[in-house]
Design a protein around this motif. Structure first.
Motif, PDB file in Angstrom:
ATOM      1  N   MET A 108      10.633  -3.057  10.577  1.00 42.63           N
ATOM      2  CA  MET A 108       9.287  -3.475  10.967  1.00 42.63           C
ATOM      3  C   MET A 108       8.737  -2.518  12.016  1.00 42.63           C
ATOM      4  N   PHE A 109       7.439  -2.157  11.866  1.00 45.79           N
ATOM      5  CA  PHE A 109       6.825  -1.173  12.753  1.00 45.79           C
ATOM      6  C   PHE A 109       5.438  -1.636  13.173  1.00 45.79           C
ATOM      7  N   GLY A 110       5.206  -1.668  14.469  1.00 49.45           N
ATOM      8  CA  GLY A 110       3.878  -1.961  14.989  1.00 49.45           C
ATOM      9  C   GLY A 110       3.106  -0.666  15.170  1.00 49.45           C
ATOM     10  N   CYS A 111       1.900  -0.602  14.636  1.00 49.63           N
ATOM     11  CA  CYS A 111       1.114   0.642  14.632  1.00 49.63           C
ATOM     12  C   CYS A 111      -0.258   0.418  15.272  1.00 49.63           C
ATOM     13  N   GLN A 112      -0.753   1.447  15.923  1.00 49.11           N
ATOM     14  CA  GLN A 112      -2.085   1.415  16.533  1.00 49.11           C
ATOM     15  C   GLN A 112      -2.970   2.448  15.846  1.00 49.11           C
TER      16      GLN A 112
ATOM     17  N   VAL B  60      -6.151   6.010   6.535  1.00 46.28           N
ATOM     18  CA  VAL B  60      -6.354   5.882   7.981  1.00 46.28           C
ATOM     19  C   VAL B  60      -5.074   6.316   8.693  1.00 46.28           C
ATOM     20  N   SER B  61      -5.216   6.853   9.888  1.00 46.23           N
ATOM     21  CA  SER B  61      -4.088   7.344  10.674  1.00 46.23           C
ATOM     22  C   SER B  61      -3.743   6.354  11.782  1.00 46.23           C
ATOM     23  N   ALA B  62      -2.441   6.219  12.051  1.00 50.36           N
ATOM     24  CA  ALA B  62      -1.988   5.303  13.089  1.00 50.36           C
ATOM     25  C   ALA B  62      -0.752   5.887  13.772  1.00 50.36           C
ATOM     26  N   THR B  63      -0.491   5.409  14.976  1.00 44.98           N
ATOM     27  CA  THR B  63       0.684   5.820  15.747  1.00 44.98           C
ATOM     28  C   THR B  63       1.600   4.616  15.927  1.00 44.98           C
ATOM     29  N   LEU B  64       2.910   4.817  15.741  1.00 43.55           N
ATOM     30  CA  LEU B  64       3.872   3.738  15.914  1.00 43.55           C
ATOM     31  C   LEU B  64       4.065   3.458  17.402  1.00 43.55           C
TER      32      LEU B  64
ATOM     33  N   VAL C  47       0.843  -1.185   0.000  1.00 46.14           N
ATOM     34  CA  VAL C  47       0.000   0.000   0.000  1.00 46.14           C
ATOM     35  C   VAL C  47       0.883   1.241   0.000  1.00 46.14           C
ATOM     36  N   ARG C  48       0.252   2.407  -0.039  1.00 52.85           N
ATOM     37  CA  ARG C  48       0.978   3.671   0.019  1.00 52.85           C
ATOM     38  C   ARG C  48       0.748   4.315   1.379  1.00 52.85           C
ATOM     39  N   GLY C  49       1.800   4.960   1.879  1.00 51.82           N
ATOM     40  CA  GLY C  49       1.698   5.653   3.150  1.00 51.82           C
ATOM     41  C   GLY C  49       2.201   7.075   3.034  1.00 51.82           C
ATOM     42  N   ALA C  50       1.974   7.864   4.079  1.00 52.85           N
ATOM     43  CA  ALA C  50       2.454   9.243   4.125  1.00 52.85           C
ATOM     44  C   ALA C  50       2.924   9.520   5.546  1.00 52.85           C
ATOM     45  N   HIS C  51       4.146  10.089   5.644  1.00 55.98           N
ATOM     46  CA  HIS C  51       4.714  10.387   6.953  1.00 55.98           C
ATOM     47  C   HIS C  51       5.564  11.641   6.844  1.00 55.98           C
ATOM     48  N   ALA C  52       5.258  12.631   7.655  1.00 55.06           N
ATOM     49  CA  ALA C  52       6.024  13.878   7.660  1.00 55.06           C
ATOM     50  C   ALA C  52       6.171  14.400   6.230  1.00 55.06           C
ATOM     51  N   GLY C  53       7.442  14.528   5.760  1.00 53.35           N
ATOM     52  CA  GLY C  53       7.659  15.067   4.424  1.00 53.35           C
ATOM     53  C   GLY C  53       7.519  14.042   3.319  1.00 53.35           C
ATOM     54  N   ALA C  54       7.394  12.760   3.662  1.00 61.58           N
ATOM     55  CA  ALA C  54       7.278  11.708   2.648  1.00 61.58           C
ATOM     56  C   ALA C  54       5.801  11.462   2.340  1.00 61.58           C
TER      57      ALA C  54
ATOM     58  N   LEU D  24      11.379   5.756  10.670  1.00 60.76           N
ATOM     59  CA  LEU D  24      10.295   6.058  11.603  1.00 60.76           C
ATOM     60  C   LEU D  24      10.733   5.760  13.037  1.00 60.76           C
ATOM     61  N   ALA D  25      10.009   6.323  14.001  1.00 57.02           N
ATOM     62  CA  ALA D  25      10.329   6.122  15.410  1.00 57.02           C
ATOM     63  C   ALA D  25       9.035   5.988  16.199  1.00 57.02           C
ATOM     64  N   ILE D  26       9.172   5.451  17.420  1.00 58.31           N
ATOM     65  CA  ILE D  26       8.008   5.290  18.292  1.00 58.31           C
ATOM     66  C   ILE D  26       7.347   6.649  18.518  1.00 58.31           C
ATOM     67  N   ASN D  27       6.020   6.642  18.495  1.00 56.59           N
ATOM     68  CA  ASN D  27       5.155   7.820  18.651  1.00 56.59           C
ATOM     69  C   ASN D  27       5.031   8.647  17.374  1.00 56.59           C
ATOM     70  N   ASP D  28       5.768   8.271  16.314  1.00 63.07           N
ATOM     71  CA  ASP D  28       5.528   8.921  15.023  1.00 63.07           C
ATOM     72  C   ASP D  28       4.138   8.545  14.527  1.00 63.07           C
TER      73      ASP D  28
END
Length: 225
Positions: free
Chosen positions: A83-87, A72-76, A26-33, A56-60
């Motif tokens: 590998m990143f676990g997201c909520q 959809v929005s999620a927090t690391l 899938v495609r994602g978006a984070h900060a400037g990316a 990426l880092a925890i709480n990103d």
């Protein structure tokens, strides 16, 4: 390889948080990316396990474009290498979970049917140079993985597999890929030369400095291979 993750949950939440194993691009978006390739390995109503190359880092926070659910929005909540676990901020509906699982099944079938576009990695073979070169040259050309896939007439997962070193294009596809990037085939295969990289970084630093009106020594460039 199947990758799974464990999230602690109460007995009442266990059914709601049941995780479904996927292999979904899938495609994602984070900060400037704004166009970040993401692989979803499993998903539940409350979170998901993703793989991506972004630092990426925890709480990103990350926005992920999922079938049916849309963006959809999620927090690391945890990080282990790529590998990143997201909520999720808001729990996914059963329909969204089913749509993700269905799209994953379609992509796995498409990936299998696209094997004619790729050559398997030989035992002990090293595709890291090719994978790193392809990603670097594609981004320098301003192309997304989807752009390259469309131009070459292959599946999106094929391009992702090439850039992750899982496979490489066959000879005819390799020539088409080099032509698309405007380079000789050899440039996709060679080790990056330190002097060449230094010259490229110095040139880029000067161009950025002129464009932003700052001194070159205030421009920091980070290169990832």
């Amino acid at each position: 390889m199947v990758i799974s993750a464990y999230f602690e949950s109460s007995p009442k939440a266990s059914a709601r948080a049941e995780r479904r194993k996927l292999m979904l691009e899938v495609r994602g978006a984070h900060a400037g990316a704004a166009d970040l390739p993401v692989t979803v390995h499993n998903i539940s109503a409350t979170g998901l396990l993703i793989e991506c190359d972004a630092p990426l880092a925890i709480n990103d926070r990350i926005d992920i474009d999922l079938p049916h659910a849309g963006l959809v929005s999620a927090t690391l909540v945890w990080v282990s290498g790529p590998m990143f676990g997201c909520q999720f901020d808001t729990a996914l509906s059963p329909a969204a979970l089913s749509a993700a699982q269905l799209r994953s099944a379609i992509e796995v079938e498409s990936r299998a049917s696209s094997e004619d576009d790729s050559a398997p990695v030989p035992a002990g073979g090293n595709t890291s140079n090719f994978a790193a070169n392809l990603k670097r040259l594609r981004m320098a050309k301003g192309l997304s993985q989807a752009d390259v896939a469309e131009q070459l007439g292959v599946s999106g997962p094929s391009i992702s597999g090439w850039e992750k070193g899982r496979a490489r294009p066959k000879e005819d596809r390799l020539s088409d890929l080099a032509a698309l990037l405007g380079i000789p085939v050899s440039q996709l295969l060679v080790d990056p030369q330190p002097d060449m990289i230094k010259d490229l970084i110095d040139t880029s630093r000067d161009q950025i400095a002129r464009a932003t009106g700052v001194a070159p020594d205030r421009v920091r460039i980070i290169v990832e291979f």
